[in-house]
Design a protein around this motif. Structure first.
Motif, mmCIF file in Angstrom:
data_model
loop_
_atom_site.group_PDB
_atom_site.id
_atom_site.type_symbol
_atom_site.label_atom_id
_atom_site.label_comp_id
_atom_site.label_asym_id
_atom_site.label_seq_id
_atom_site.Cartn_x
_atom_site.Cartn_y
_atom_site.Cartn_z
ATOM 1 N N TYR A 5 0.805 -1.226 0.000
ATOM 2 C CA TYR A 5 0.000 0.000 0.000
ATOM 3 C C TYR A 5 0.837 1.275 0.000
ATOM 4 C CZ TYR A 5 -3.190 -3.676 1.080
ATOM 5 O OH TYR A 5 -3.884 -4.859 1.016
ATOM 6 N N LEU A 6 2.162 1.110 -0.060
ATOM 7 C CA LEU A 6 3.021 2.291 -0.062
ATOM 8 C C LEU A 6 3.082 2.924 -1.448
ATOM 9 C CD1 LEU A 6 4.609 3.680 2.159
ATOM 10 C CD2 LEU A 6 6.641 2.431 1.427
ATOM 11 N N PHE A 7 3.144 2.073 -2.483
ATOM 12 C CA PHE A 7 3.194 2.545 -3.872
ATOM 13 C C PHE A 7 2.126 1.808 -4.675
ATOM 14 C CE2 PHE A 7 7.630 2.095 -2.282
ATOM 15 C CZ PHE A 7 7.847 3.427 -1.993
ATOM 16 N N PRO A 8 0.873 2.190 -4.559
ATOM 17 C CA PRO A 8 -0.231 1.434 -5.160
ATOM 18 C C PRO A 8 -0.161 1.305 -6.681
ATOM 19 C CG PRO A 8 -0.979 3.588 -4.366
ATOM 20 C CD PRO A 8 0.404 3.390 -3.838
ATOM 21 N N GLU A 9 0.595 2.183 -7.347
ATOM 22 C CA GLU A 9 0.664 2.132 -8.804
ATOM 23 C C GLU A 9 1.867 1.332 -9.308
ATOM 24 O OE1 GLU A 9 -1.914 3.320 -10.395
ATOM 25 O OE2 GLU A 9 -2.697 4.003 -8.465
ATOM 26 N N GLN A 10 2.732 0.899 -8.393
ATOM 27 C CA GLN A 10 3.952 0.201 -8.801
ATOM 28 C C GLN A 10 3.656 -1.252 -9.149
ATOM 29 O OE1 GLN A 10 7.160 1.467 -9.045
ATOM 30 N NE2 GLN A 10 7.772 -0.523 -9.838
ATOM 31 N N ASN A 11 4.203 -1.718 -10.268
ATOM 32 C CA ASN A 11 4.036 -3.110 -10.665
ATOM 33 C C ASN A 11 4.947 -4.021 -9.853
ATOM 34 O OD1 ASN A 11 2.140 -2.547 -12.718
ATOM 35 N ND2 ASN A 11 3.785 -2.036 -14.157
ATOM 36 N N VAL B 125 5.976 8.768 1.774
ATOM 37 C CA VAL B 125 7.240 8.348 2.361
ATOM 38 C C VAL B 125 7.837 7.235 1.517
ATOM 39 C CG1 VAL B 125 6.044 6.743 3.897
ATOM 40 C CG2 VAL B 125 8.326 7.529 4.499
ATOM 41 N N ASP B 126 9.159 7.259 1.359
ATOM 42 C CA ASP B 126 9.823 6.235 0.572
ATOM 43 C C ASP B 126 10.272 5.094 1.489
ATOM 44 O OD1 ASP B 126 10.852 4.948 -1.632
ATOM 45 O OD2 ASP B 126 12.023 6.674 -2.342
ATOM 46 N N PHE C 67 12.277 -4.821 -3.737
ATOM 47 C CA PHE C 67 11.790 -4.997 -5.108
ATOM 48 C C PHE C 67 10.624 -4.045 -5.333
ATOM 49 C CE2 PHE C 67 9.919 -8.189 -2.307
ATOM 50 C CZ PHE C 67 8.568 -7.994 -2.484
ATOM 51 N N SER C 68 10.070 -4.053 -6.533
ATOM 52 C CA SER C 68 8.917 -3.205 -6.879
ATOM 53 C C SER C 68 9.173 -1.734 -6.538
ATOM 54 C CB SER C 68 7.648 -3.714 -6.168
ATOM 55 O OG SER C 68 7.309 -5.007 -6.600
ATOM 56 N N HIS C 69 10.309 -1.226 -7.012
ATOM 57 C CA HIS C 69 10.702 0.158 -6.733
ATOM 58 C C HIS C 69 11.597 0.641 -7.874
ATOM 59 C CE1 HIS C 69 12.727 3.564 -4.763
ATOM 60 N NE2 HIS C 69 11.705 3.582 -3.933
ATOM 61 N N PRO C 70 11.512 1.922 -8.244
ATOM 62 C CA PRO C 70 12.364 2.429 -9.334
ATOM 63 C C PRO C 70 13.849 2.168 -9.124
ATOM 64 C CG PRO C 70 10.659 4.037 -8.812
ATOM 65 C CD PRO C 70 10.554 2.944 -7.771
ATOM 66 N N ILE D 42 20.603 0.111 1.700
ATOM 67 C CA ILE D 42 21.123 -0.076 3.062
ATOM 68 C C ILE D 42 20.213 0.635 4.061
ATOM 69 C CG2 ILE D 42 23.000 0.608 4.621
ATOM 70 C CD1 ILE D 42 24.940 0.026 2.255
ATOM 71 N N ALA D 43 19.777 1.833 3.692
ATOM 72 C CA ALA D 43 18.853 2.568 4.561
ATOM 73 C C ALA D 43 17.528 1.819 4.709
ATOM 74 C CB ALA D 43 18.613 3.976 4.005
ATOM 75 N N VAL D 44 17.082 1.165 3.632
ATOM 76 C CA VAL D 44 15.860 0.354 3.704
ATOM 77 C C VAL D 44 16.047 -0.785 4.701
ATOM 78 C CG1 VAL D 44 14.313 -1.183 2.424
ATOM 79 C CG2 VAL D 44 15.130 0.934 1.367
#
Length: 418
Positions: free
Chosen positions: A48-54, A105-106, A136-139, A159-161
């Motif tokens: 639900y953080l990036f609802p448009e991301q494949n 928020v990223d 995954f599922s991130h630019p 690394i921050a993630v």
């Protein structure tokens, strides 16, 4: 049905007693097992953080069954319904992308407060929470590399993630009073044959060490590292292979995650437990069902699952093993998938408990392989199902397939309207 279930159980209890098995002890042992049920079956691993991301990372979901959870609140309601027909008290696995917040928020900016609604819900339900950092599922994962990237800026982001996921997992453990397992899986690799196989692995070691640098009390959280044979788009080379993570877990004091779908089709993952645990800190299992390869089918009561639970019970490995589920099927009712997979995993564990283990070990030690074969074959037709039905009845959950009626009612009232 109550009287019939009890009568069948009493007969089964007598049968098992004849071979030295105490069904009450087996049930008590099963009650202590906490499955870690994966949230992503409920929404097809979208979050639900990036609802448009494949969905990316070499994984995919088949099907479009009605009722996918569109919000975190939908997902929690679905989990509540599924848990209500699964005996025992368990845990729920989250991913970074399941943060429940209206803030923009990223992944690298997530904090425990973005998961507060999950903690509140877990307290109400009496369940624990495990964590998975989403890589995954991130630019910034589109190159096919995250923690092993040659680009330092990309590595620093991921690394921050990872550090963020550790803080969140620690908060789960502190708030809920039970250790949160924080699992690390990254999809990094090449589609075709690489020239340099070493450098990406050295970068991955450096990145993981940086993520784990801060000491966090294991009372609250512990890390697990998960390998994979290959994924779609990384068929030729996976940075985080099984050998890599087994070595990392052994040298860094972490759990090694074994996913049943991440190995060659002819490998028996249950045979790896006793090879690793004499040296390692412990295991995290992702119980899945590969069909020809890592296809993440819903777990069923098949030979592979029975071998997994049998190995854990016979070798007394449950205390060092966390059992999680990991599959996603959108061709069927998503709640039913949770229930089938969870109940079958518990059934397999019960079957393992309902065996004269010490007698079988003694027979083997004495070299009486004829008796060993005869006893193990006879056990296959013993009435474990009657013990399972009784356990469900005593746990206040539906017996047999009657749970499906409750899931269908929920589908007709809730899922069909989404």
């Amino acid at each position: 049905m109550t009287e019939a279930v009890t009568k069948a159980y009493e007969l089964a209890k007598e049968r098992y007693a004849e071979i030295g098995v105490d069904t009450e002890k087996a049930i008590e042992a099963l009650k202590k097992v906490k499955l870690s049920i994966h949230c992503w079956q409920g929404d097809d691993v979208l979050g639900y953080l990036f609802p448009e991301q494949n969905l990316t990372g070499g994984i995919s979901v088949s099907g479009n069954y009605p009722g996918r959870a569109k919000t975190a609140n939908d997902l929690r309601n679905d989990l509540r319904q599924a848990l209500s027909v699964i005996p025992g008290k368990h845990k729920v696995q989250l991913h970074s992308i399941y943060a429940d917040t209206e803030e923009k928020v990223d992944l690298n900016e997530l904090e425990p407060r973005h998961f507060q609604s999950w903690v509140d819900w877990a307290k109400e339900e009496g369940v624990g929470l495990d964590m998975n950092g989403t890589f995954f599922s991130h630019p910034k994962s589109e190159s096919g590399f995250t923690l092993a990237s040659a680009d330092k800026e990309i590595r620093d982001f991921w690394i921050a993630v990872g550090k963020s996921s550790r803080r969140i997992a620690e908060s789960f453990g502190r708030s809920l009073g039970q250790q949160s397992v924080n699992n690390f899986w990254i999809p990094d690799g090449y589609k075709d044959n690489p020239i340099d196989k070493l450098s990406p692995r050295l970068r991955l070691i450096e990145s993981l060490d940086e993520i784990m640098k801060e000491k966090i009390p294991e009372k609250y959280t512990i890390e697990a590292v998960e390998g994979k044979l290959f994924g779609t788009g990384v068929e030729s080379y996976t940075v985080g292979s099984h050998e890599f993570y087994e070595a990392y877990a052994l040298t860094r004091g972490k759990l090694w995650t074994i996913d049943a779908g991440h190995f060659h089709p002819t490998e028996d993952v249950s045979d790896k437990f006793s090879a690793f645990l004499p040296f390692g800190k412990g295991l995290m299992l992702h119980v899945s069902r590969p069909v020809r390869w890592d296809s993440d089918h819903v777990v069923i009561l098949d030979d592979a699952l029975i071998r997994i639970t049998r190995a854990l019970v016979r070798d007394n490995e449950l205390d060092k093993t966390n059992i999680g589920l990991d599959f996603f099927d959108a061709t069927i009712n998503r709640l039913a998938a949770w229930v089938v997979g969870s109940r079958d995993t518990l059934k397999a564990l019960l079957m393992a408990f309902l065996a004269p283990i010490e007698e079988l070990k003694k027979t083997e030690l004495e070299g009486d392989y004829t008796k060993r074969l005869a006893l193990t074959e006879e056990l296959k037709s013993y009435p474990f199902g009657a013990v399972w039905d009784y356990y469900c009845q005593e746990s206040g959950v539906p017996v047999g397939a009657s749970w499906l009626k409750e899931i269908r009612n929920y589908e007709n009232k809730v899922l069909i309207n989404r």
